[in-house]
Design an enzyme around this catalytic site. Structure first.
Site, short mmCIF file in Angstrom:
data_model
loop_
_atom_site.label_atom_id
_atom_site.label_comp_id
_atom_site.label_asym_id
_atom_site.label_seq_id
_atom_site.Cartn_x
_atom_site.Cartn_y
_atom_site.Cartn_z
N ASP A 1 10.41 -2.42 3.71
CA ASP A 1 9.17 -3.17 3.49
C ASP A 1 8.03 -2.24 3.87
O ASP A 1 8.04 -1.64 4.95
CB ASP A 1 9.11 -4.47 4.30
CG ASP A 1 8.06 -5.41 3.70
OD1 ASP A 1 8.28 -5.88 2.57
OD2 ASP A 1 7.03 -5.63 4.33
N PHE B 1 3.54 6.69 -6.81
CA PHE B 1 3.36 5.37 -7.41
C PHE B 1 2.34 4.58 -6.59
O PHE B 1 1.81 5.08 -5.58
CB PHE B 1 4.70 4.62 -7.50
CG PHE B 1 5.32 4.26 -6.16
CD1 PHE B 1 6.05 5.19 -5.43
CD2 PHE B 1 5.17 2.98 -5.62
CE1 PHE B 1 6.62 4.87 -4.20
CE2 PHE B 1 5.74 2.65 -4.39
CZ PHE B 1 6.47 3.60 -3.69
N GLY B 2 2.09 3.35 -7.01
CA GLY B 2 1.27 2.41 -6.24
C GLY B 2 -0.09 2.97 -5.86
O GLY B 2 -0.89 3.38 -6.71
N TYR B 3 -0.36 3.00 -4.56
CA TYR B 3 -1.66 3.42 -4.04
C TYR B 3 -1.75 4.93 -3.78
O TYR B 3 -2.74 5.40 -3.23
CB TYR B 3 -1.97 2.63 -2.76
CG TYR B 3 -1.96 1.12 -2.96
CD1 TYR B 3 -3.04 0.47 -3.56
CD2 TYR B 3 -0.85 0.35 -2.60
CE1 TYR B 3 -3.02 -0.90 -3.77
CE2 TYR B 3 -0.83 -1.04 -2.81
CZ TYR B 3 -1.91 -1.65 -3.39
OH TYR B 3 -1.89 -3.01 -3.61
N HIS C 1 5.47 7.81 5.18
CA HIS C 1 5.92 6.68 5.99
C HIS C 1 7.41 6.41 5.74
O HIS C 1 8.18 6.23 6.65
CB HIS C 1 5.07 5.45 5.63
CG HIS C 1 4.94 5.20 4.15
ND1 HIS C 1 4.66 6.19 3.24
CD2 HIS C 1 5.09 4.05 3.41
CE1 HIS C 1 4.62 5.66 2.02
NE2 HIS C 1 4.89 4.38 2.10
#
Ligand code: ITT
Length: 245
Positions: A77, A160-162, A188
């Protein structure tokens, strides 16, 4: 030790599989869709830790019912915390502005929201919590994070994403401008997974004790052992091994 990744995010699967290739304690990595089954775990916990463990527990329970009861289950997560937005999007990073909204639009909106925020207040971090459940039922959690700055424009084609708006100060580049190898070394996810790999490498018991083919299905007449998942659910959200950046 075989691992099943409890995620339906193809980008996470790719990064996690790449990083786990280097781990000598791991003999194979699959994701939920590789099993031929479909399952979307809930994420109602409100924290990265609670959501990661919820995904791991629900996926482990589902896979055990379908005969996959001897693999280690690994859930991720993760999300982006932006200080100037009070920590948003945070645990809701996947849903922020709508799950189907393209990231080019979400990233453009974040840049707009931060238009008047000076450089020193554009701090942010990616956070990842990896929750895992061993075949014996033992569970662990590991947290990794990387600090950065929200850029004033989107750049880069990788990740990807941010990633296109997350400036990594020591590289002077946004995450989407780093190669996969560079990102995994500092991200992370890489940091959380690194702690999990250390835990696996330090196991005294030979991990192959639990290693066998992920081929059994619920409709097979082969008897299958099941893990005591009720116990795990009772403990949901506690037992974080390490909380370090
Ligand atoms: P699963 O629950 O199936 O794993 P998900 O995409 O819903 O997939 P999360 O709830 O953990 O997963 O949300 C993670 C979101 O955080 C992800 O969709 C991205 O928007 C963002 N994110 C996480 N890690 C990222 C990374 O390395 N680079 C860019 N964005 C990231």
């Amino acid at each position: 030790m075989r691992i099943v990744l409890a995620t339906n995010n193809a980008n996470k699967v790719q990064e996690l599989k790449t990083m786990l290739k280097e781990c000598s304690s791991v003999s194979g990595v699959s994701c939920i869709s590789d099993t031929g089954l479909a399952f979307v775990p809930q994420e109602t916990g409100g924290t990265f830790e609670a959501n990661a463990m919820q995904k791991a527990v629900e996926t482990a329970e589902f896979l055990a019912k379908n005969g996959y009861d001897k693999a280690m289950i690994v859930a991720d997560d993760s999300g982006l915390e932006i200080d100037a937005l009070g920590g948003e999007p945070g645990v809701d990073s996947a849903l922020y502005m709508g799950r189907e909204t393209p990231y080019t639009i979400r990233n453009a909106r974040i840049i707009e929201l931060l238009a008047d925020v000076p450089d020193e207040k554009r701090t942010a971090r990616f956070v990842c919590v990896i929750a895992c459940i061993m075949p014996c039922g033992e569970k662990h959690m590991f947290r990794g994070k990387i600090e950065g700055i929200i850029a004033r424009e989107q750049r880069g084609e990788n990740g990807f994403g941010y990633d296109p708006i997350f400036l990594v100060p020591e590289y002077g580049k946004v995450m989407a401008e780093l190669s996969g190898e560079e990102k995994n070394a500092i991200s992370h996810r890489g940091r959380a997974l690194g702690q999990m790999v250390e835990m696996l490498d330090a196991q005294d018991t030979p991990l192959d004790t639990f290693d066998y083919e992920l081929a059994k299905r619920a409709d097979n007449d082969t008897a299958t052992e099941t893990i005591a998942f009720d116990e795990i659910i009772d403990d949901l959200g506690i037992g974080c091994d390490e909380l370090q950046g």
